[in-house]
Scaffold this motif. Structure first.
Motif, short mmCIF file in Angstrom:
data_model
loop_
_atom_site.label_atom_id
_atom_site.label_comp_id
_atom_site.label_asym_id
_atom_site.label_seq_id
_atom_site.Cartn_x
_atom_site.Cartn_y
_atom_site.Cartn_z
N UNK A 185 -5.91 3.19 0.43
CA UNK A 185 -5.94 3.62 1.85
C UNK A 185 -4.50 4.04 2.29
N UNK A 186 -3.46 3.50 1.56
CA UNK A 186 -2.11 3.81 1.84
C UNK A 186 -1.84 5.32 2.13
N UNK A 187 -2.37 6.07 1.51
CA UNK A 187 -1.98 7.60 1.37
C UNK A 187 -2.62 8.30 2.75
N UNK A 188 -3.76 7.89 3.03
CA UNK A 188 -4.53 8.65 4.20
C UNK A 188 -3.84 7.94 5.36
N UNK A 189 -3.39 6.78 5.28
CA UNK A 189 -2.88 5.98 6.31
C UNK A 189 -1.37 6.56 6.64
N UNK A 190 -0.62 6.96 5.58
CA UNK A 190 0.77 7.76 5.66
C UNK A 190 0.52 8.79 6.15
N UNK A 191 -0.37 9.77 5.71
CA UNK A 191 -0.81 10.96 6.07
C UNK A 191 -0.95 11.37 7.76
N UNK A 192 -1.91 10.24 8.02
CA UNK A 192 -2.33 10.34 9.49
C UNK A 192 -1.08 10.06 10.41
N UNK A 193 -0.13 9.13 10.08
CA UNK A 193 0.99 8.77 11.03
C UNK A 193 1.90 9.83 10.82
N UNK A 194 1.87 10.44 9.59
CA UNK A 194 2.95 11.73 9.62
C UNK A 194 2.40 12.91 10.36
N UNK A 195 1.22 13.08 10.66
CA UNK A 195 0.43 14.26 11.57
C UNK A 195 0.52 14.07 12.96
N UNK A 196 0.44 12.68 13.29
CA UNK A 196 0.26 12.10 14.66
C UNK A 196 1.81 12.29 15.49
N UNK A 197 1.80 12.67 16.53
CA UNK A 197 2.89 12.40 17.45
C UNK A 197 3.45 11.12 17.55
N UNK A 198 4.82 10.83 17.93
CA UNK A 198 5.41 9.61 17.73
C UNK A 198 4.89 8.62 18.71
N UNK A 199 4.31 8.94 19.66
CA UNK A 199 3.72 7.87 20.59
C UNK A 199 2.25 7.56 20.48
N UNK A 200 1.51 8.01 19.32
CA UNK A 200 0.38 7.47 18.63
C UNK A 200 0.67 7.11 17.33
N UNK A 201 0.18 5.95 16.82
CA UNK A 201 0.20 5.34 15.73
C UNK A 201 -0.90 4.57 15.29
N UNK A 202 -1.36 4.74 13.91
CA UNK A 202 -2.39 3.85 13.27
C UNK A 202 -1.81 2.81 12.67
N UNK A 203 -1.98 1.42 13.28
CA UNK A 203 -1.56 0.30 12.54
C UNK A 203 -2.19 -0.25 11.42
N UNK A 204 -3.16 0.10 11.43
CA UNK A 204 -4.02 -0.65 10.06
C UNK A 204 -5.36 0.34 9.88
N UNK A 205 -5.42 0.24 8.72
CA UNK A 205 -6.79 1.17 8.25
C UNK A 205 -7.56 0.44 7.21
N UNK A 206 -8.99 0.11 7.18
CA UNK A 206 -9.58 -0.67 6.48
C UNK A 206 -10.79 -0.05 6.44
N UNK A 207 -11.79 -0.43 5.38
CA UNK A 207 -12.96 -0.39 5.00
C UNK A 207 -14.04 -1.10 5.92
N UNK A 208 -14.99 -0.44 6.10
CA UNK A 208 -16.09 -1.24 6.95
C UNK A 208 -17.36 -1.17 6.55
N UNK A 209 -18.40 -2.03 6.96
CA UNK A 209 -19.55 -1.99 6.61
C UNK A 209 -20.39 -0.76 7.25
N UNK A 210 -21.42 -0.08 6.49
CA UNK A 210 -22.18 1.30 7.12
C UNK A 210 -22.48 0.86 8.53
N UNK A 211 -22.92 -0.41 8.81
CA UNK A 211 -23.53 -0.81 10.08
C UNK A 211 -22.53 -0.67 11.43
N UNK A 212 -21.03 -0.83 10.94
CA UNK A 212 -20.03 -1.08 11.93
C UNK A 212 -19.94 0.19 12.70
N UNK A 213 -20.02 -0.20 14.26
CA UNK A 213 -19.73 1.00 15.24
C UNK A 213 -18.65 0.30 15.98
#
Length: 287
Positions: free
Chosen positions: A80-108
């Motif tokens: 997930x590091x690649x998509x994590x880095x890509x997201x933060x690379x596209x987002x403006x500097x005042x929005x950041x993704x701290x963490x990205x992880x897999x979740x169960x299909x039931x998670x909301x």
């Protein structure tokens, strides 16, 4: 399909001027809109296929350190590091993704939440600290924190908070009954931090509760006013004593979930906390 849970860290310094909260709208832009555009650019999926949902629909000017969101993806990721880095690379500097992880299909992100924690900061001194001005409400009046603490305890428990909700086009028929688990008033020198944890919150409920506590801290009204206003179930009754506290002092600190919602599938990729670069691998001369 596998669901990915995003933990977003949002430092909205410039958001006060151009962002209007979380919930999706194109113009003016919202946080959800900006993050969705980045996800669409990376995944090449249509917006309807992402099912991107945030745990809390923060209002204009409100900060978030612990916002949680999820989206649906048909792709399998070894890392997930690649998509994590890509997201933060596209987002403006005042929005950041701290963490990205897999979740169960039931998670909301929203409906699986057990509780949410908000902090409201007040700088209680004659001179405001300029380094905190974007994140802290300034009160020049000396506040009686003992009275505020006593009044805050009266919010704890299960109540109908109809008197503390502002009208919203997005929640036409919200459930006004919420449970407050704790409401602490903490002093740290000139800084007063109000920490509230609840099962959920109505539109501007936290800011309205804080506004009333500030008036109680100024000793303009007695602590006993809290249960009286709650009992009226009428927002107009609160308006006689206090208006909503300014948004910039409020921050969504965390969203809590039951343990079963945090169990990861056995074949899921490991959680990404972002890539870390070492100085030895960096070829820039000024490092």
């Amino acid at each position: 399909m596998a669901a990915l849970a995003l933990a977003l860290a949002l430092a909205l310094i410039s958001s006060l001027s151009y962002l209007v909260g979380w919930q999706f709208q194109v113009s003016p832009p919202t946080i959800q809109c900006i993050v969705e555009k980045a996800l669409i650019q990376i995944t090449k999926l249509e917006r309807e296929c992402l099912h991107f949902v945030g745990a809390s629909r923060t209002d204009t000017g409100v900060h978030a350190w612990g916002q949680v969101a999820h989206f649906i993806t048909p792709f399998n990721y070894d890392s997930l590091e690649t998509i994590h880095a890509a997201l933060n690379g596209l987002l403006p500097s005042d929005i950041r993704v701290r963490e990205i992880s897999a979740a169960t299909p039931e998670f909301h992100a929203r409906f699986s939440a057990k509780s949410k924690v908000y902090h409201y900061k007040i700088y209680n001194d004659t001179i405001m600290d300029p380094f905190q001005r974007h994140y802290v409400y300034h009160s020049v009046y000396k506040l009686n924190t003992a009275a505020m603490r006593e009044a805050a305890k009266m919010f704890i428990g299960k109540h109908d908070f109809s008197a503390f909700v502002n009208a919203s086009r997005n929640d036409r028929v919200p459930d006004p009954v919420k449970t407050i688990f704790r409401f602490d008033v903490i002093e740290m020198g000139p800084l007063i931090q109000l920490e509230v944890e609840g099962s959920g919150f109505l539109y501007r409920q936290v800011r309205n509760m804080v506004a009333l506590l500030i008036q109680i801290g100024k000793e303009a009204i007695p602590t006993e006013i809290v249960p009286k206003i709650l009992a009226t179930l009428d927002r107009r009754e609160l308006a006689k004593y206090a208006l909503s506290a300014p948004p910039h002092g409020l921050c969504l600190v965390s969203v809590k979930y039951n343990q079963e919602h945090l169990l990861l599938p056995s074949d899921c990729p490991t959680t990404s906390f972002g890539r870390h670069h070492t100085i030895t691998k960096c070829k820039l001369p000024f490092y």
